[in-house]
Motif scaffolding. Structure first.
Motif, PDB file in Angstrom:
ATOM      1  N   LEU A  19       0.860  -1.187   0.000  1.00 18.23           N
ATOM      2  CA  LEU A  19       0.000   0.000   0.000  1.00 18.23           C
ATOM      3  C   LEU A  19       0.896   1.237   0.000  1.00 18.23           C
ATOM      4  O   LEU A  19       1.638   1.485   0.958  1.00 18.23           O
ATOM      5  N   VAL A  20       0.869   1.979  -1.079  1.00 12.87           N
ATOM      6  CA  VAL A  20       1.763   3.130  -1.245  1.00 12.87           C
ATOM      7  C   VAL A  20       0.938   4.394  -1.467  1.00 12.87           C
ATOM      8  O   VAL A  20      -0.240   4.338  -1.818  1.00 12.87           O
ATOM      9  N   GLY A  21       1.604   5.523  -1.258  1.00 14.21           N
ATOM     10  CA  GLY A  21       0.962   6.814  -1.453  1.00 14.21           C
ATOM     11  C   GLY A  21       1.725   7.874  -0.697  1.00 14.21           C
ATOM     12  O   GLY A  21       2.466   7.569   0.238  1.00 14.21           O
ATOM     13  N   PRO A  22       1.546   9.140  -1.070  1.00 12.56           N
ATOM     14  CA  PRO A  22       2.283  10.224  -0.403  1.00 12.56           C
ATOM     15  C   PRO A  22       1.802  10.442   1.025  1.00 12.56           C
ATOM     16  O   PRO A  22       0.771   9.898   1.444  1.00 12.56           O
ATOM     17  N   ASN A  23       2.532  11.237   1.788  1.00  9.82           N
ATOM     18  CA  ASN A  23       2.094  11.610   3.130  1.00  9.82           C
ATOM     19  C   ASN A  23       0.741  12.303   3.054  1.00  9.82           C
ATOM     20  O   ASN A  23       0.492  13.105   2.156  1.00  9.82           O
ATOM     21  N   GLY A  24      -0.140  11.987   4.002  1.00  7.38           N
ATOM     22  CA  GLY A  24      -1.461  12.601   4.022  1.00  7.38           C
ATOM     23  C   GLY A  24      -2.434  12.019   3.027  1.00  7.38           C
ATOM     24  O   GLY A  24      -3.498  12.593   2.775  1.00  7.38           O
ATOM     25  N   SER A  25      -2.091  10.850   2.465  1.00 12.73           N
ATOM     26  CA  SER A  25      -2.941  10.258   1.420  1.00 12.73           C
ATOM     27  C   SER A  25      -4.092   9.439   1.986  1.00 12.73           C
ATOM     28  O   SER A  25      -4.963   9.012   1.237  1.00 12.73           O
ATOM     29  N   GLY A  26      -4.099   9.198   3.312  1.00 13.13           N
ATOM     30  CA  GLY A  26      -5.183   8.421   3.921  1.00 13.13           C
ATOM     31  C   GLY A  26      -4.791   7.004   4.294  1.00 13.13           C
ATOM     32  O   GLY A  26      -5.638   6.225   4.748  1.00 13.13           O
ATOM     33  N   LEU A  45      -3.878 -12.667   8.771  1.00  7.79           N
ATOM     34  CA  LEU A  45      -3.561 -11.417   8.092  1.00  7.79           C
ATOM     35  C   LEU A  45      -2.533 -10.664   8.935  1.00  7.79           C
ATOM     36  O   LEU A  45      -2.705 -10.523  10.146  1.00  7.79           O
ATOM     37  N   LEU A  46      -1.466 -10.199   8.291  1.00 12.25           N
ATOM     38  CA  LEU A  46      -0.437  -9.414   8.968  1.00 12.25           C
ATOM     39  C   LEU A  46      -0.341  -8.055   8.289  1.00 12.25           C
ATOM     40  O   LEU A  46      -0.124  -7.965   7.086  1.00 12.25           O
ATOM     41  N   ILE A  47      -0.516  -6.988   9.087  1.00  8.33           N
ATOM     42  CA  ILE A  47      -0.447  -5.617   8.586  1.00  8.33           C
ATOM     43  C   ILE A  47       0.802  -4.958   9.157  1.00  8.33           C
ATOM     44  O   ILE A  47       1.027  -4.976  10.371  1.00  8.33           O
ATOM     45  N   LEU A  48       1.615  -4.395   8.283  1.00  5.58           N
ATOM     46  CA  LEU A  48       2.866  -3.757   8.701  1.00  5.58           C
ATOM     47  C   LEU A  48       2.865  -2.309   8.236  1.00  5.58           C
ATOM     48  O   LEU A  48       2.775  -2.031   7.037  1.00  5.58           O
ATOM     49  N   ASP A  49       2.962  -1.383   9.190  1.00  2.00           N
ATOM     50  CA  ASP A  49       2.891   0.040   8.894  1.00  2.00           C
ATOM     51  C   ASP A  49       4.286   0.636   8.906  1.00  2.00           C
ATOM     52  O   ASP A  49       4.867   0.856   9.969  1.00  2.00           O
ATOM     53  N   GLU A  50       4.842   0.897   7.728  1.00  3.16           N
ATOM     54  CA  GLU A  50       6.177   1.486   7.588  1.00  3.16           C
ATOM     55  C   GLU A  50       7.204   0.759   8.480  1.00  3.16           C
ATOM     56  O   GLU A  50       7.883   1.391   9.304  1.00  3.16           O
ATOM     57  N   PRO A  51       7.341  -0.556   8.359  1.00  2.00           N
ATOM     58  CA  PRO A  51       8.178  -1.307   9.297  1.00  2.00           C
ATOM     59  C   PRO A  51       9.669  -1.053   9.169  1.00  2.00           C
ATOM     60  O   PRO A  51      10.433  -1.442  10.052  1.00  2.00           O
ATOM     61  N   ILE A  56       0.657 -16.431   5.055  1.00  2.00           N
ATOM     62  CA  ILE A  56       0.045 -15.295   5.732  1.00  2.00           C
ATOM     63  C   ILE A  56      -0.255 -14.195   4.710  1.00  2.00           C
ATOM     64  O   ILE A  56       0.627 -13.769   3.972  1.00  2.00           O
ATOM     65  N   THR A  57      -1.491 -13.754   4.667  1.00  2.00           N
ATOM     66  CA  THR A  57      -1.853 -12.614   3.838  1.00  2.00           C
ATOM     67  C   THR A  57      -1.227 -11.367   4.451  1.00  2.00           C
ATOM     68  O   THR A  57      -1.284 -11.176   5.665  1.00  2.00           O
ATOM     69  N   MET A  58      -0.620 -10.512   3.628  1.00  2.00           N
ATOM     70  CA  MET A  58       0.101  -9.358   4.162  1.00  2.00           C
ATOM     71  C   MET A  58      -0.320  -8.057   3.488  1.00  2.00           C
ATOM     72  O   MET A  58      -0.578  -8.024   2.282  1.00  2.00           O
ATOM     73  N   ILE A  59      -0.346  -6.996   4.310  1.00  2.00           N
ATOM     74  CA  ILE A  59      -0.472  -5.632   3.795  1.00  2.00           C
ATOM     75  C   ILE A  59       0.722  -4.855   4.326  1.00  2.00           C
ATOM     76  O   ILE A  59       0.919  -4.757   5.545  1.00  2.00           O
ATOM     77  N   LEU A  60       1.526  -4.331   3.430  1.00  2.20           N
ATOM     78  CA  LEU A  60       2.712  -3.577   3.792  1.00  2.20           C
ATOM     79  C   LEU A  60       2.530  -2.125   3.361  1.00  2.20           C
ATOM     80  O   LEU A  60       2.415  -1.835   2.172  1.00  2.20           O
ATOM     81  N   VAL A  61       2.475  -1.221   4.343  1.00  2.00           N
ATOM     82  CA  VAL A  61       2.407   0.206   4.052  1.00  2.00           C
ATOM     83  C   VAL A  61       3.826   0.739   3.994  1.00  2.00           C
ATOM     84  O   VAL A  61       4.610   0.532   4.920  1.00  2.00           O
ATOM     85  N   THR A  62       4.176   1.390   2.902  1.00  2.00           N
ATOM     86  CA  THR A  62       5.565   1.812   2.733  1.00  2.00           C
ATOM     87  C   THR A  62       5.682   2.989   1.784  1.00  2.00           C
ATOM     88  O   THR A  62       4.800   3.228   0.955  1.00  2.00           O
TER      89      THR A  62
END
Length: 251
Positions: free
Chosen positions: A36-43, A162-168, A193-199
């Motif tokens: 999951l990508v996007g600029p700062n403040g993108s939600g 499900l594993l969610i990682l926020d800017e790890p 494991i299903t993964m969502i990586l915010v980066t």
């Protein structure tokens, strides 16, 4: 037919009069690895809070494992790793094994001693993140990247689906980031494991994840990683509002 772990339909959210997410439609298939990508403040952070149940949808819906998020109560199926390495109290008196065992607190119960089976499960999680050489080391003595590996072991010890990682990788030495993403790739592939990586690390993750979602208030792209790589430079920069260079890193 592939089961979706997450189904988001026409989701919108605002803080007071400020719209943060608008008409988001997104599905995360079981076993996938979503970047999951996007600029700062993108939600992105707001979307995570909605998935984790910390916020409730104002418009639209989120279904988790087939259940509407407003009535979903099986959050033990979801592991979460935040940017802890960037702000962790280095004086915290706990070993790697103790930190990972704390991920089983709900199962074991407060003020109860872990069983032999619990310790074995913790050891397996620690081995999975290649931190077994640091088993009895104090968590505060580890580097940022090593701490994040321990936090991942803590998150997976309870067998989340499900594993969610926020800017790890915040606080992780840049030389070790590639190996860190390879670890996540192995956990996804070998443990299912299903993964969502915010980066923000757009270039690196495209060679690791199976799918990419690009968020900037609206969902501007959602598809396979190879399709995201094929986006023209001008199109990608338009999503971010400034120039972005998509450089893929080979294994």
């Amino acid at each position: 037919m592939t089961q979706n772990v997450i189904e988001i339909n026409d989701l919108s959210y605002r803080y007071d009069d400020l719209p943060v997410l608008e008409h988001i439609n997104l599905s995360v298939p079981k076993g996938s690895f979503l970047g999951l990508v996007g600029p700062n403040g993108s939600g992105k952070s707001t979307l995570l809070k909605l998935i984790l149940g910390l916020l409730k949808p104002q418009e639209g819906s989120i279904r988790l494992f087939g259940t509407d998020s407003k009535s979903f109560n099986q959050y033990e199926k979801i592991g979460y790793v935040s940017q802890k390495a960037n702000s962790f109290n280095s004086g915290f008196p706990a070993t790697v094994l103790e930190v990972v065992l704390s991920g089983l607190t709900k199962k074991i119960g407060l003020f109860k001693f872990p069983s032999k089976q619990d310790k074995q499960k913790a050891l397996e999680a620690i081995r999975a993140v290649e931190m077994d050489d640091f088993l009895h080391r104090n968590i505060g003595e580890l580097s940022g990247g090593q701490q994040q590996r321990v936090f991942i072991a803590r998150a997976v010890v309870s067998d989340p689906e499900l594993l969610i990682l926020d800017e790890p990788t915040v606080g992780v030495d840049i030389k070790r980031v590639e190996g860190f993403y390879e670890l996540l790739e192995r956990l996804n592939r070998n443990h299912g494991i299903t993964m969502i990586l915010v980066t923000h690390d757009v270039g690196t993750i495209t060679s690791k994840v199976s799918h990419v979602a690009c968020l900037n208030k609206h969902l501007h792209f959602h598809g396979q990683a190879k399709e995201f790589e094929a986006l023209e430079q001008t199109a990608l920069s338009g999503l971010y509002g400034h120039d972005i260079h998509l450089l893929t890193h080979q294994h």
